[in-house]
Write a protein that holds these residues in place. Structure first.
Motif, PDB file in Angstrom:
ATOM      1  N   MET A  18      29.359-112.500  15.150  1.00  0.00           N
ATOM      2  CA  MET A  18      29.360-112.911  13.740  1.00  0.00           C
ATOM      3  C   MET A  18      30.427-113.967  13.459  1.00  0.00           C
ATOM      4  N   GLU A  19      31.494-113.961  14.238  1.00  0.00           N
ATOM      5  CA  GLU A  19      32.594-114.901  14.028  1.00  0.00           C
ATOM      6  C   GLU A  19      32.307-116.291  14.599  1.00  0.00           C
ATOM      7  N   GLN A  20      31.175-116.448  15.255  1.00  0.00           N
ATOM      8  CA  GLN A  20      30.819-117.738  15.840  1.00  0.00           C
ATOM      9  C   GLN A  20      29.942-118.526  14.869  1.00  0.00           C
ATOM     10  N   ALA A  21      30.173-119.830  14.822  1.00  0.00           N
ATOM     11  CA  ALA A  21      29.470-120.693  13.872  1.00  0.00           C
ATOM     12  C   ALA A  21      27.957-120.672  14.048  1.00  0.00           C
ATOM     13  N   ASP A  22      27.486-120.476  15.260  1.00  0.00           N
ATOM     14  CA  ASP A  22      26.041-120.493  15.505  1.00  0.00           C
ATOM     15  C   ASP A  22      25.410-119.099  15.429  1.00  0.00           C
ATOM     16  N   SER A  23      26.133-118.139  14.864  1.00  0.00           N
ATOM     17  CA  SER A  23      25.614-116.778  14.788  1.00  0.00           C
ATOM     18  C   SER A  23      24.492-116.684  13.753  1.00  0.00           C
ATOM     19  N   ASN A  24      23.695-115.664  13.905  1.00  0.00           N
ATOM     20  CA  ASN A  24      22.593-115.411  12.986  1.00  0.00           C
ATOM     21  C   ASN A  24      22.545-113.907  12.709  1.00  0.00           C
ATOM     22  N   PRO A  25      23.562-113.383  11.985  1.00  0.00           N
ATOM     23  CA  PRO A  25      23.619-111.934  11.765  1.00  0.00           C
ATOM     24  C   PRO A  25      22.520-111.467  10.811  1.00  0.00           C
ATOM     25  N   THR A  26      22.174-110.203  10.924  1.00  0.00           N
ATOM     26  CA  THR A  26      21.188-109.627  10.016  1.00  0.00           C
ATOM     27  C   THR A  26      21.835-109.429   8.647  1.00  0.00           C
ATOM     28  N   LEU A  27      21.006-109.328   7.639  1.00  0.00           N
ATOM     29  CA  LEU A  27      21.507-109.064   6.292  1.00  0.00           C
ATOM     30  C   LEU A  27      22.235-107.727   6.264  1.00  0.00           C
ATOM     31  N   GLN A  28      21.735-106.763   7.004  1.00  0.00           N
ATOM     32  CA  GLN A  28      22.369-105.443   7.072  1.00  0.00           C
ATOM     33  C   GLN A  28      23.803-105.555   7.612  1.00  0.00           C
ATOM     34  N   SER A  29      24.011-106.342   8.648  1.00  0.00           N
ATOM     35  CA  SER A  29      25.355-106.519   9.217  1.00  0.00           C
ATOM     36  C   SER A  29      26.272-107.236   8.228  1.00  0.00           C
ATOM     37  N   ILE A  30      25.744-108.242   7.561  1.00  0.00           N
ATOM     38  CA  ILE A  30      26.546-108.969   6.569  1.00  0.00           C
ATOM     39  C   ILE A  30      26.991-108.027   5.457  1.00  0.00           C
ATOM     40  N   LEU A  31      26.060-107.213   4.965  1.00  0.00           N
ATOM     41  CA  LEU A  31      26.391-106.281   3.886  1.00  0.00           C
ATOM     42  C   LEU A  31      27.397-105.229   4.334  1.00  0.00           C
ATOM     43  N   LYS A  32      27.267-104.736   5.562  1.00  0.00           N
ATOM     44  CA  LYS A  32      28.244-103.773   6.089  1.00  0.00           C
ATOM     45  C   LYS A  32      29.639-104.384   6.119  1.00  0.00           C
ATOM     46  N   LEU A  33      29.724-105.617   6.584  1.00  0.00           N
ATOM     47  CA  LEU A  33      31.010-106.303   6.670  1.00  0.00           C
ATOM     48  C   LEU A  33      31.617-106.471   5.274  1.00  0.00           C
ATOM     49  N   LEU A  34      30.851-107.019   4.366  1.00  0.00           N
ATOM     50  CA  LEU A  34      31.360-107.290   3.025  1.00  0.00           C
ATOM     51  C   LEU A  34      31.698-106.011   2.270  1.00  0.00           C
ATOM     52  N   ASN A  35      30.807-105.036   2.310  1.00  0.00           N
ATOM     53  CA  ASN A  35      31.021-103.791   1.573  1.00  0.00           C
ATOM     54  C   ASN A  35      32.240-103.019   2.059  1.00  0.00           C
ATOM     55  N   ALA A  36      32.545-103.116   3.336  1.00  0.00           N
ATOM     56  CA  ALA A  36      33.709-102.412   3.888  1.00  0.00           C
ATOM     57  C   ALA A  36      35.012-102.896   3.250  1.00  0.00           C
ATOM     58  N   PHE A  37      34.998-104.111   2.721  1.00  0.00           N
ATOM     59  CA  PHE A  37      36.199-104.670   2.106  1.00  0.00           C
ATOM     60  C   PHE A  37      36.045-104.852   0.597  1.00  0.00           C
ATOM     61  N   GLY A  38      35.026-104.212   0.025  1.00  0.00           N
ATOM     62  CA  GLY A  38      34.831-104.274  -1.414  1.00  0.00           C
ATOM     63  C   GLY A  38      34.299-105.610  -1.906  1.00  0.00           C
ATOM     64  N   LEU A  39      33.646-106.353  -1.019  1.00  0.00           N
ATOM     65  CA  LEU A  39      33.081-107.647  -1.389  1.00  0.00           C
ATOM     66  C   LEU A  39      31.574-107.513  -1.585  1.00  0.00           C
ATOM     67  N   ASN A  40      31.005-108.406  -2.389  1.00  0.00           N
ATOM     68  CA  ASN A  40      29.570-108.418  -2.644  1.00  0.00           C
ATOM     69  C   ASN A  40      28.972-109.739  -2.217  1.00  0.00           C
TER      70      ASN A  40
END
Length: 95
Positions: free
Chosen positions: A64-86
């Motif tokens: 996910m930290e690489q510029a050419d990554s293509n994370p799933t929406l589920q992974s993005i939401l897990k990352l953001l939600n863990a830190f209280g971000l939307n």
């Protein structure tokens, strides 16, 4: 916490987290790979520590930290939600 840095007190950890979240809020143009890397490095977390917090595999976080990554929406939401971000979707004004 990454062993290369001096251990922060609980108050310093809270202050640092708030500064990091404020910085992310100031940069809505950042892409997800920039946010993922910024969160981990600025909070001085190792990949395994970040994985425990986000419940995302360390290998997935690393990708996910690489510029050419293509994370799933589920992974993005897990990352953001863990830190209280939307995740916010906005239309782009075209001029």
């Amino acid at each position: 916490m990454d062993k290369r840095f001096k251990t922060l007190s609980p108050i310093e950890q809270i202050q640092r987290k708030q500064q990091v979240l404020d910085m992310i809020e100031l940069h809505p143009e950042w892409e997800i790979h920039q946010i993922a890397k910024f969160l981990r490095t600025e909070l001085r977390l190792t990949l395994p520590e970040m994985a425990k917090i986000t419940k995302i595999a360390p290998q997935t976080l690393q990708k996910m930290e690489q510029a050419d990554s293509n994370p799933t929406l589920q992974s993005i939401l897990k990352l953001l939600n863990a830190f209280g971000l939307n995740l916010v979707v906005k239309s782009v004004d075209q001029k």
